[in-house]
Scaffold this active site. Structure first.
Site, PDB file in Angstrom:
ATOM      1  N   ASP A 268       0.818  -1.204   0.000  1.00  0.00           N
ATOM      2  CA  ASP A 268       0.000   0.000   0.000  1.00  0.00           C
ATOM      3  C   ASP A 268       0.853   1.256   0.000  1.00  0.00           C
ATOM      4  OD1 ASP A 268      -1.984   1.835   0.214  1.00  0.00           O
ATOM      5  OD2 ASP A 268      -2.759   1.170   2.138  1.00  0.00           O
TER       6      ASP A 268
ATOM      7  N   ASP B 122      -1.961   5.040  -5.713  1.00  0.00           N
ATOM      8  CA  ASP B 122      -2.190   4.302  -4.468  1.00  0.00           C
ATOM      9  C   ASP B 122      -2.462   2.832  -4.778  1.00  0.00           C
ATOM     10  OD1 ASP B 122      -2.979   3.304  -2.042  1.00  0.00           O
ATOM     11  OD2 ASP B 122      -4.539   4.782  -1.670  1.00  0.00           O
TER      12      ASP B 122
END
Length: 433
Positions: free
Chosen positions: A105, A304
């Site tokens: 992440d 992201d």
């Protein structure tokens, strides 16, 4: 998961439900395995984990005094999880080492895992138990007024507590700790790094399957900025290829920063890029450049990997959808209850209907491009009889998000000193040789 772990994947899962290296010469190279999420078998229903964090502190991320001189590389082979459209790294925690699967992440800073005993969500591999590790210890509370997660000192337990909450109300709460992390190298060796600050999650909800999150964001608690210098890269293949052994994550100076660069901006612990235009095939879409710009804490374009689909600001989504629907609407049948925003789905087999379908290209400042073919644009239903556009309009604000699906078949490199991101469309096997 700045926009991360739930809002984004929730969009993707709801659509499915509705429809459907180069060795570093100066440092040893370590390897992390990227794991496909569908290869994780679970009896639990697949919930999603890509929601924007609740409002982060308004302070810009200062990278001063964060960089470390330790830059040994970690090279991890990564596995995708199809249902959640995400990639996982296999990292072992503690001594004796306990293997854990962590979601990669770039939208989160803190690396955290579930620590048993806890108020835990079900995961598919054994829990990490800090009481059985000889290398676990509580971390000290460092001043972090503008960092995510929120940090506080517990006078009763004399520990440093953290708390992260996402917009879908999923959350993790626990103790800030220091532990030994062990990484598998590309040649099946093992390399360990001591005293890495992690979150030991004792009250976690709204997640599923994986053990926690590998935080690669630019903030104070990121393992990138704390332990591996200023460079990292990852190469993602297809989310649907569960057997591909060449998805790879590299942390350190051996990162593959190749291809065309585009300027990187850091604000509120997020990675922002200058998206300037979108084209479909040879047609440059009529989208005003200001649609993608950040004004204060509003708008802008974030990259992201903790978010699955592509999320676009309203004007950009409407324009792109109109063009895609023009190509599909007269050829394919819309599913029952079709809706441009909540159910942009069509009947038919995805692969069979997309031969020759034009690619969507994101054009960035500096000339870098990210090309999305049909596999990055659409998601197929489980029965294979319908498919949906794997994009969504941002209904919360005007921020656009480039998630994991859009980054398939690309090597993406980050250099936090020169402040550039590099995009290179490639076969990951070439980099893993």
């Amino acid at each position: 998961m700045a926009i991360s772990l739930t809002f984004c994947t929730a969009i993707l899962i709801s659509l499915i439900a509705l429809s459907c290296p180069y060795r570093c010469t100066s440092h040893p190279r370590l390897a992390l395995s990227l794991i496909h999420s569908k290869s994780i078998k679970s009896k639990e229903s697949p919930k999603t984990k890509v929601g924007y964090l609740r409002s982060k502190s308004a302070s810009a991320s200062s990278l001063d005094n964060i960089w470390t001189t330790y830059t040994a590389d970690i090279v991890s082979h990564v596995t995708p999880i199809t249902r959640q459209a995400a990639f996982l790294a296999n990292i072992s925690i503690g001594d004796p080492p306990v293997p854990q699967l962590l979601l990669i992440d770039t939208g989160s800073d803190l690396t955290w895992i579930q620590c048993h005993p806890c108020k835990c969500y079900p995961q598919t591999i054994p829990f990490y138990r800090p009481s059985r590790s000889s290398t676990y210890r509580d971390a000290s509370c460092e001043p972090a007024p503008h960092a995510m997660p929120r940090i506080s000192h517990d006078e009763r337990t004399k520990t440093c507590q953290y708390y992260l909450r996402y917009r879908d109300n999923s959350s993790t709460r626990g103790t800030l700790a220091e532990e030994k992390l062990t990484f598998q190298t590309s040649d099946d060796g093992l390399v360990s790094k001591q005293d890495i600050v992690i979150g030991c999650g004792q009250d976690n909800s709204g997640f599923t399957q994986y053990s926690g999150v590998l935080g690669l964001g630019p903030g104070k608690f990121s393992i990138v900025t704390r332990y591996f210098g200023s460079r990292f890269s990852y190469c993602f293949g297809s989310l649907t290829d569960l057997t591909n052994p060449h998805n790879i994550l590299i942390l350190g100076d051996g990162a593959r920063n190749e291809g065309d660069p585009t300027p990187l901006h850091i604000f509120q612990d997020r990675y922002y890029l200058d998206l300037q235009a979108i084209s479909l095939g040879q047609k440059l879409l009529d989208i005003k450049p200001g649609v993608f710009k950040r004004f204060g804490s509003q708008g802008g374009t974030v990259i992201d990997t903790g978010c699955s689909p592509t999320i676009l600001a309203r004007d950009a989504y409407d324009t792109l959808f109109e063009e895609i629907n023009f190509l599909l609407g007269d050829v394919l049948t819309r599913v029952k209850d079709w809706d441009q925003y909540t159910k942009p789905c069509y009947e038919g087999n995805m692969k069979g209907n997309f031969i020759g379908f034009p690619v969507v290209t994101f054009h960035f400042a500096g000339g870098a491009e990210l090309t999305l073919d049909f596999e990055s644009l659409f998601v197929e239903s489980e029965d294979g009889e319908s498919f949906c556009l794997a994009m969504s309009m941002n209904t919360l604000d005007d921020m656009s998000v480039i998630g994991a699906m859009a980054q398939q078949h690309y090597n993406v490199g980050y250099d936090l000193l020169t402040m550039n991101v590099y995009f290179q469309r490639t076969d990951c096997e070439i980099l893993d040789s």
